[in-house]
Scaffold this motif. Structure first.
Motif, PDB file in Angstrom:
ATOM      1  N   ALA A 134      13.509  16.855  -3.551  1.00 34.01           N
ATOM      2  CA  ALA A 134      14.075  16.304  -5.250  1.00 34.01           C
ATOM      3  C   ALA A 134      15.186  16.913  -5.400  1.00 34.01           C
ATOM      4  O   ALA A 134      15.772  18.764  -4.456  1.00 34.01           O
ATOM      5  CB  ALA A 134      12.895  16.821  -6.410  1.00 34.01           C
ATOM      6  N   LYS A 135      16.060  17.019  -5.743  1.00 34.23           N
ATOM      7  CA  LYS A 135      17.416  17.598  -6.363  1.00 34.23           C
ATOM      8  C   LYS A 135      16.933  18.911  -7.164  1.00 34.23           C
ATOM      9  O   LYS A 135      17.590  20.309  -7.118  1.00 34.23           O
ATOM     10  CB  LYS A 135      18.418  16.935  -7.156  1.00 34.23           C
ATOM     11  CG  LYS A 135      18.891  15.773  -6.610  1.00 34.23           C
ATOM     12  CD  LYS A 135      20.037  15.293  -7.550  1.00 34.23           C
ATOM     13  CE  LYS A 135      21.046  16.402  -8.236  1.00 34.23           C
ATOM     14  NZ  LYS A 135      21.743  15.884  -9.358  1.00 34.23           N
ATOM     15  N   ILE A 169      11.768   7.722  -7.965  1.00 36.48           N
ATOM     16  CA  ILE A 169      11.401   5.884  -7.280  1.00 36.48           C
ATOM     17  C   ILE A 169       9.910   6.365  -6.976  1.00 36.48           C
ATOM     18  O   ILE A 169       8.824   5.702  -6.895  1.00 36.48           O
ATOM     19  CB  ILE A 169      11.851   5.804  -6.581  1.00 36.48           C
ATOM     20  CG1 ILE A 169      13.590   4.897  -6.991  1.00 36.48           C
ATOM     21  CG2 ILE A 169      11.256   4.983  -5.351  1.00 36.48           C
ATOM     22  CD1 ILE A 169      14.335   4.503  -5.387  1.00 36.48           C
ATOM     23  N   SER A 170       9.773   7.697  -6.196  1.00 38.65           N
ATOM     24  CA  SER A 170       8.058   8.119  -6.115  1.00 38.65           C
ATOM     25  C   SER A 170       7.523   7.971  -7.037  1.00 38.65           C
ATOM     26  O   SER A 170       6.294   8.010  -6.741  1.00 38.65           O
ATOM     27  CB  SER A 170       8.866   9.377  -5.578  1.00 38.65           C
ATOM     28  OG  SER A 170       9.362  10.136  -4.052  1.00 38.65           O
ATOM     29  N   ILE A 171       7.583   8.721  -7.993  1.00 38.77           N
ATOM     30  CA  ILE A 171       6.935   8.913  -9.260  1.00 38.77           C
ATOM     31  C   ILE A 171       6.233   7.635  -9.485  1.00 38.77           C
ATOM     32  O   ILE A 171       4.957   6.960 -10.350  1.00 38.77           O
ATOM     33  CB  ILE A 171       7.335   9.441 -10.985  1.00 38.77           C
ATOM     34  CG1 ILE A 171       7.425  11.083  -9.842  1.00 38.77           C
ATOM     35  CG2 ILE A 171       6.595   9.518 -11.197  1.00 38.77           C
ATOM     36  CD1 ILE A 171       7.621  12.016 -10.860  1.00 38.77           C
ATOM     37  N   SER A 212      17.627  10.548  -6.435  1.00 41.94           N
ATOM     38  CA  SER A 212      16.678   9.124  -7.087  1.00 41.94           C
ATOM     39  C   SER A 212      15.315   9.348  -6.715  1.00 41.94           C
ATOM     40  O   SER A 212      14.419   8.104  -6.613  1.00 41.94           O
ATOM     41  CB  SER A 212      17.116   7.121  -7.277  1.00 41.94           C
ATOM     42  OG  SER A 212      17.412   7.987  -5.653  1.00 41.94           O
ATOM     43  N   HIS A 213      15.077  10.580  -5.901  1.00 35.02           N
ATOM     44  CA  HIS A 213      13.920  10.216  -5.129  1.00 35.02           C
ATOM     45  C   HIS A 213      12.257  10.625  -5.566  1.00 35.02           C
ATOM     46  O   HIS A 213      11.122  10.072  -5.924  1.00 35.02           O
ATOM     47  CB  HIS A 213      13.332  12.135  -4.289  1.00 35.02           C
ATOM     48  CG  HIS A 213      14.892  11.880  -2.780  1.00 35.02           C
ATOM     49  ND1 HIS A 213      15.183  12.282  -2.235  1.00 35.02           N
ATOM     50  CD2 HIS A 213      15.191  10.664  -2.637  1.00 35.02           C
ATOM     51  CE1 HIS A 213      15.324  12.770  -0.862  1.00 35.02           C
ATOM     52  NE2 HIS A 213      15.462  11.185  -0.938  1.00 35.02           N
ATOM     53  N   ASP A 272       0.700  -1.373  -0.089  1.00 30.77           N
ATOM     54  CA  ASP A 272       0.276  -0.073  -0.290  1.00 30.77           C
ATOM     55  C   ASP A 272       0.779   0.939   0.213  1.00 30.77           C
ATOM     56  O   ASP A 272       0.152   2.326  -0.406  1.00 30.77           O
ATOM     57  CB  ASP A 272      -1.280   0.221   0.926  1.00 30.77           C
ATOM     58  CG  ASP A 272      -1.545  -0.769   1.242  1.00 30.77           C
ATOM     59  OD1 ASP A 272      -2.612  -1.245   0.395  1.00 30.77           O
ATOM     60  OD2 ASP A 272      -1.207  -2.060   2.551  1.00 30.77           O
ATOM     61  N   VAL A 273       1.873   1.621   0.582  1.00 30.77           N
ATOM     62  CA  VAL A 273       2.716   2.700   1.436  1.00 30.77           C
ATOM     63  C   VAL A 273       4.347   2.068   0.250  1.00 30.77           C
ATOM     64  O   VAL A 273       4.556   1.104   0.347  1.00 30.77           O
ATOM     65  CB  VAL A 273       2.301   2.934   2.448  1.00 30.77           C
ATOM     66  CG1 VAL A 273       3.823   4.488   2.799  1.00 30.77           C
ATOM     67  CG2 VAL A 273       1.005   2.754   2.471  1.00 30.77           C
ATOM     68  N   ILE A 274       4.611   3.096   0.252  1.00 33.97           N
ATOM     69  CA  ILE A 274       6.511   2.784   0.468  1.00 33.97           C
ATOM     70  C   ILE A 274       6.786   4.659   0.174  1.00 33.97           C
ATOM     71  O   ILE A 274       6.804   5.457   0.029  1.00 33.97           O
ATOM     72  CB  ILE A 274       6.736   3.097  -1.505  1.00 33.97           C
ATOM     73  CG1 ILE A 274       5.578   1.883  -2.499  1.00 33.97           C
ATOM     74  CG2 ILE A 274       8.494   3.170  -1.497  1.00 33.97           C
ATOM     75  CD1 ILE A 274       6.638   0.634  -2.477  1.00 33.97           C
ATOM     76  N   HIS A 275       8.028   3.790   1.945  1.00 35.34           N
ATOM     77  CA  HIS A 275       8.739   4.940   2.188  1.00 35.34           C
ATOM     78  C   HIS A 275      10.300   4.998   0.944  1.00 35.34           C
ATOM     79  O   HIS A 275      10.882   3.745   0.943  1.00 35.34           O
ATOM     80  CB  HIS A 275       9.747   4.768   3.569  1.00 35.34           C
ATOM     81  CG  HIS A 275       8.335   5.125   4.144  1.00 35.34           C
ATOM     82  ND1 HIS A 275       8.653   5.546   5.535  1.00 35.34           N
ATOM     83  CD2 HIS A 275       7.131   4.956   3.898  1.00 35.34           C
ATOM     84  CE1 HIS A 275       7.473   6.159   6.472  1.00 35.34           C
ATOM     85  NE2 HIS A 275       6.045   6.044   5.179  1.00 35.34           N
ATOM     86  N   VAL A 276       9.987   6.465   0.723  1.00 36.94           N
ATOM     87  CA  VAL A 276      11.739   6.407  -0.504  1.00 36.94           C
ATOM     88  C   VAL A 276      13.031   7.056   0.495  1.00 36.94           C
ATOM     89  O   VAL A 276      12.524   8.294   0.959  1.00 36.94           O
ATOM     90  CB  VAL A 276      11.725   7.340  -1.530  1.00 36.94           C
ATOM     91  CG1 VAL A 276      12.223   7.829  -2.460  1.00 36.94           C
ATOM     92  CG2 VAL A 276      10.340   6.332  -2.359  1.00 36.94           C
TER      93      VAL A 276
END
Length: 358
Positions: free
Chosen positions: A101-102, A83-85, A79-80, A69-73
């Motif tokens: 993000a950068k 991976i988040s997208i 790569s924020h 259900d949930v991802i912690h990046v």
């Protein structure tokens, strides 16, 4: 309701904050762990996973698990956004570690993905959940300081340069102390002011001490050849309403005036700082006063759990925002403004010119 969580990036911030905090949150279970170093993912699975948890070294394989259900990046800044997208497009809600993000473009793309997919997105600014921060925010919400027109966002270390991982790598991180710890101080300050409309920024990023060999440092001498980010940075931000913010960030600076994730606020009705605990100052009946706010005896209840570890409070409200379908405390639109300002200060340092916002 139990939410299944995947951790992408099992390094320092995951082990130091995210995984121990989630372990204490009812209704959250960690079922998947990913790291490019397989041993780190396996270690995290053994320490924090449930009996059926899986380990991966490719985040794309982890995201194929439809039950998550949930991802912690918790990966390096570079790569924020990617991976988040990808996680939101795979149907997962996302907690991304700070900074968002950068670049501003990457941060905006993350927000666009959240809107497009209907998945929640928040950024890891856990300092909002400290007892002093929660109390001061309530003071500001109730106009206790009046119009806040001058502030200092402070993130100053004398000699504490992180020498592990990719902290010193400009390509992977996008910067040094400004984007690493200055981001916390700026987030706190903007949140207290409730002002997210910058007009322009000017600043300098310095490389004055990074080239020194055998330098004194909390984690041992850094390698000057690998130290490609700034060692300190100063920014000056003017907001659309005329308010001014001075942002100070350093990993290495010859100063005794140190302190991280702190803010100093000056308003028309009073002021506040976090220099010696939480202090509120003002004028009453023709005399000035200074109040020291006691926060040790008991937590404050402006946020459920705010008297506990800020990381646990952050994780708890994040999970509750998903379960109850409410907004998380840290909104991605707010984190975007932090990224815009940091990017502008770096650009100003490169060009020697102020950067105006649209």
């Amino acid at each position: 309701m139990t939410l299944k969580i995947g951790i992408i990036g099992c390094g320092g911030i995951a082990n130091g904050k995210h995984m121990p905090a989630l372990q204490k949150v009812e209704g959250a279970v960690m079922v998947a762990f990913c790291d490019i170093v397989p041993e780190r993912a396996e270690k995290a699975k053994a320490e924090f996973g449930n009996e059926s948890a899986a380990a991966y070294n490719d985040y794309k394989e982890l995201l194929k698990d439809a039950s998550i259900d949930v991802i912690h990046v918790c990966t390096p800044n570079i790569s924020h956004a990617e991976i988040s997208i990808a996680a939101m497009e795979a149907g997962k809600h996302v907690m991304c570690e700070k900074p968002m993000a950068k670049t501003t473009a990457e941060a905006q793309a993350m927000i666009d993905a959240s809107v497009r997919t209907g998945k929640k997105l928040t950024i890891g600014y856990q300092n909002r959940f400290r007892a002093d921060s929660a109390y001061l925010h309530t003071v500001c919400e109730n106009n206790g300081l009046g119009e806040i027109y001058y502030a200092r966002a402070k993130a100053i270390r004398r000699r504490a340069v992180p020498t592990w991982g990719v902290f010193l790598d400009e390509e992977a991180q996008g910067g040094g102390p400004l984007i690493d710890i200055g981001t916390h101080a700026l987030d706190l300050t903007l949140w207290m002011m409730d002002n997210y409309k910058p007009k322009y920024a000017v600043g300098n990023a310095y490389h004055k001490l990074s080239g020194r060999k055998n330098a004194a440092n909390a984690w041992g001498p850094w390698d000057p050849e690998k130290f490609t980010v700034e060692d300190s940075a100063i920014g000056f931000i003017t907001m659309e309403n005329g308010a001014t913010i001075v942002l100070e960030a350093s990993w290495a600076l010859n100063t005794l005036d140190v302190g991280e994730a702190r803010t100093v606020l000056c308003g028309t009705e009073g002021g506040a700082d976090m220099e010696k605990g939480l202090r509120i100052n003002g004028e009453e009946y023709g005399k000035t006063y200074e109040k020291h706010i006691g926060l040790d005896a008991a937590g404050v209840d402006f946020y459920d759990g705010a008297g506990d570890d800020p990381a646990v409070a952050e994780a708890k409200q994040w999970i509750e925002s998903i379960v109850n379908n409410t907004e998380p405390v840290v909104k991605p639109e707010q984190a975007l403004v932090v990224t815009r300002i940091l990017e502008a200060i770096y650009k100003s340092s490169e060009t020697g010119m102020p950067v105006f916002f649209d």
